[in-house]
Design an enzyme around this catalytic site. Structure first.
Site, PDB file in Angstrom:
ATOM      1  CB  SER A  81       1.056  23.605  -0.379  1.00 14.65           C
ATOM      2  OG  SER A  81       0.185  23.826  -1.465  1.00 14.65           O
ATOM      3  CG  PHE A 116       0.308  31.283  -3.592  1.00 15.30           C
ATOM      4  CD1 PHE A 116       0.794  31.489  -2.306  1.00 15.30           C
ATOM      5  CD2 PHE A 116      -1.057  31.395  -3.787  1.00 15.30           C
ATOM      6  CE1 PHE A 116      -0.061  31.812  -1.249  1.00 15.30           C
ATOM      7  CE2 PHE A 116      -1.924  31.731  -2.749  1.00 15.30           C
ATOM      8  CZ  PHE A 116      -1.417  31.935  -1.474  1.00 15.30           C
ATOM      9  CG  ASN A 117       0.114  27.692  -8.584  1.00 11.09           C
ATOM     10  OD1 ASN A 117      -0.525  28.257  -7.697  1.00 11.09           O
ATOM     11  ND2 ASN A 117      -0.330  26.621  -9.204  1.00 11.09           N
ATOM     12  CG  ASP A 163      -8.453  22.748 -10.780  1.00  8.95           C
ATOM     13  OD1 ASP A 163      -7.530  22.658  -9.952  1.00  8.95           O
ATOM     14  OD2 ASP A 163      -8.281  22.787 -12.012  1.00  8.95           O
ATOM     15  CE  LYS A 165       3.681  19.679   1.713  1.00  7.17           C
ATOM     16  NZ  LYS A 165       5.110  19.555   2.038  1.00  7.17           N
ATOM     17  CE1 TYR A 169       1.793  18.186  -1.188  1.00  4.12           C
ATOM     18  CE2 TYR A 169       0.015  19.641  -1.892  1.00  4.12           C
ATOM     19  CZ  TYR A 169       1.354  19.430  -1.599  1.00  4.12           C
ATOM     20  OH  TYR A 169       2.227  20.475  -1.697  1.00  4.12           O
ATOM     21  CE  LYS A 196       6.504  18.200  -7.137  1.00  5.04           C
ATOM     22  NZ  LYS A 196       7.088  19.347  -7.783  1.00  5.04           N
TER      23      LYS A 196
END
Ligand code: UD1
Length: 332
Positions: free
Chosen positions: A123, A176-177, A293, A151, A147, A83
């Site tokens: 994710s 989410f996080n 990001d 998914k 990654y 991950k």
């Protein structure tokens, strides 16, 4: 009996605790590549009874067949996988092998055993960078790293599998996080090597293991300029998995559901909250944005509420408090 692949990992172990709490029997299958059997002993301390487990790799069909032969498995929670985004860029083959090949081997073993109920860990990273927030499950997907690609490939495979045989019941959960830890501080997040996610780094700075935190950018379109994420307590996530399992038991369906709180919190707000609840200082410096990001990400959580009757109950105070309790008890 529920089979939990990756059951010794961060989200898997917390979900096992919740399974036990609501009275599900479970068996853990884990290759301990990013965890240790010591986690299982901690889980036993929390639930007060032995944990059934097998060491093995999801890419190994014979090992999987053995587990299905040895236990009356009615459903699988599939957490096992790699991950770390940055690592996936330098090691794409490993990521496809573990995450895609591993999932295919698991689906094959499930089909052979006649077990067709699966909850899959996906994710929010599948949504890509340009989505208006909050992002709902029907938003277009666009991944920017191996990654995320793994998914999405598995999500696609699961769609095709369900189309080919409607007996499959599948819940794809887009996290989410995930953050925080079990309130006992017996289990939590312990990434091997240098963490890349925010909360483990905040904890290590607070513990004095690192001198300061780097904040990746303060020029995002958020009130304080730092990135915004939908942090969700790992015990809420655990409850979300049990809710998904209950849903699949009652419905022959295939669903894709966000698991988040529906609220965004900025990196600076996380640091301030952490300092307040832990009493520790978290020195930081602002550095340029991290490559690839996204600025702001938080979930549309209506579907989780409607379908699963699940809402996240724990706030960022609780996430920080539990993360720090875990760090203080176990970090060095
Ligand atoms: C990252 C992954 C994502 C994965 C998720 C959960 C990337 C680009 N994305 O998401 O695919 O699903 O983890 O494992 O890696 N931050 C700092 N300083 C730090 C670390 C983080 O300022 O040292 C900031 C980030 O810029 C971001 C926020 O904290 O705004 C959260 O970062 P992180 O925990 O890495 O999660 P994501 O970026 O959401």
């Amino acid at each position: 009996m529920i089979l939990v692949t990756g059951g010794a990992g961060y989200i898997g172990s917390h979900t096992c605790i919740e399974l036990a709490r609501v009275g599900h029997e479970f068996v853990v299958f884990d290759n301990f590549s990013n965890s240790t059997p010591a986690v299982l002993a901690r889980m036993e301390q929390i639930i007060g009874r032995p944990v059934i487990w097998h060491a093995g790799d999801v890419r190994d069909p014979a090992a999987l067949d053995k587990v299905f032969a040895g236990h009356p498995v009615s459903a699988v929670l599939h957490f096992a996988g790699l991950k770390a985004v940055t690592e996936s860029i330098s090691q794409p083959i490993d990521y496809f092998d573990h995450n895609v090949h591993g999932s295919i081997a698991l689906m094959g073993a499930m089909a052979r055993a006649g077990c067709k109920t699966l909850v899959f860990s996906s994710s929010a990273t599948v949504y890509g960078p340009e989505q208006p927030m909050p992002v709902a499950e029907d938003a277009p997907c666009a991944v920017s790293n191996p990654y995320g690609r793994t998914k999405l490939v598995v999500e696609d495979l699961l769609n095709e599998l369900g189309r080919s045989d409607p007996q499959w019941r599948i819940a794809t959960l887009r996290y989410f996080n995930p953050t925080g830890a079990h309130p006992s501080a017996l289990i939590g997040e312990s990434p091997l090597g240098t963490p890349s996610n925010l909360m483990p780094l905040v904890c290590q700075v607070a513990a004095g293991i690192r001198p300061s935190l780097q904040i990746f950018g303060d020029d995002y379109p958020s009130p304080d300029g730092t990135g915004v994420r939908d942090f969700v307590h790992v015990m809420d996530l655990a409850e979300g998995h049990v809710a998904a399992l209950d849903f699949l038991t009652k419905n022959q369906a295939r669903i894709v559901v966000n698991l988040g709180t529906g609220h965004g919190t900025s990196v600076l707000e996380v640091i301030q909250t952490f300092e307040r609840v832990s009493g520790q200082r978290v020195p930081y410096e602002i550095v340029p944005r991290r490559d690839a990001d996204i600025g702001i990400s938080f979930a549309d959580v209506r579907l989780a509420r409607e379908l699963l009757g699940w809402v996240a109950k724990r706030d960022v105070d609780e996430m920080c408090r539990d993360a720090w309790r875990w760090q203080a008890a176990n970090g060095s």
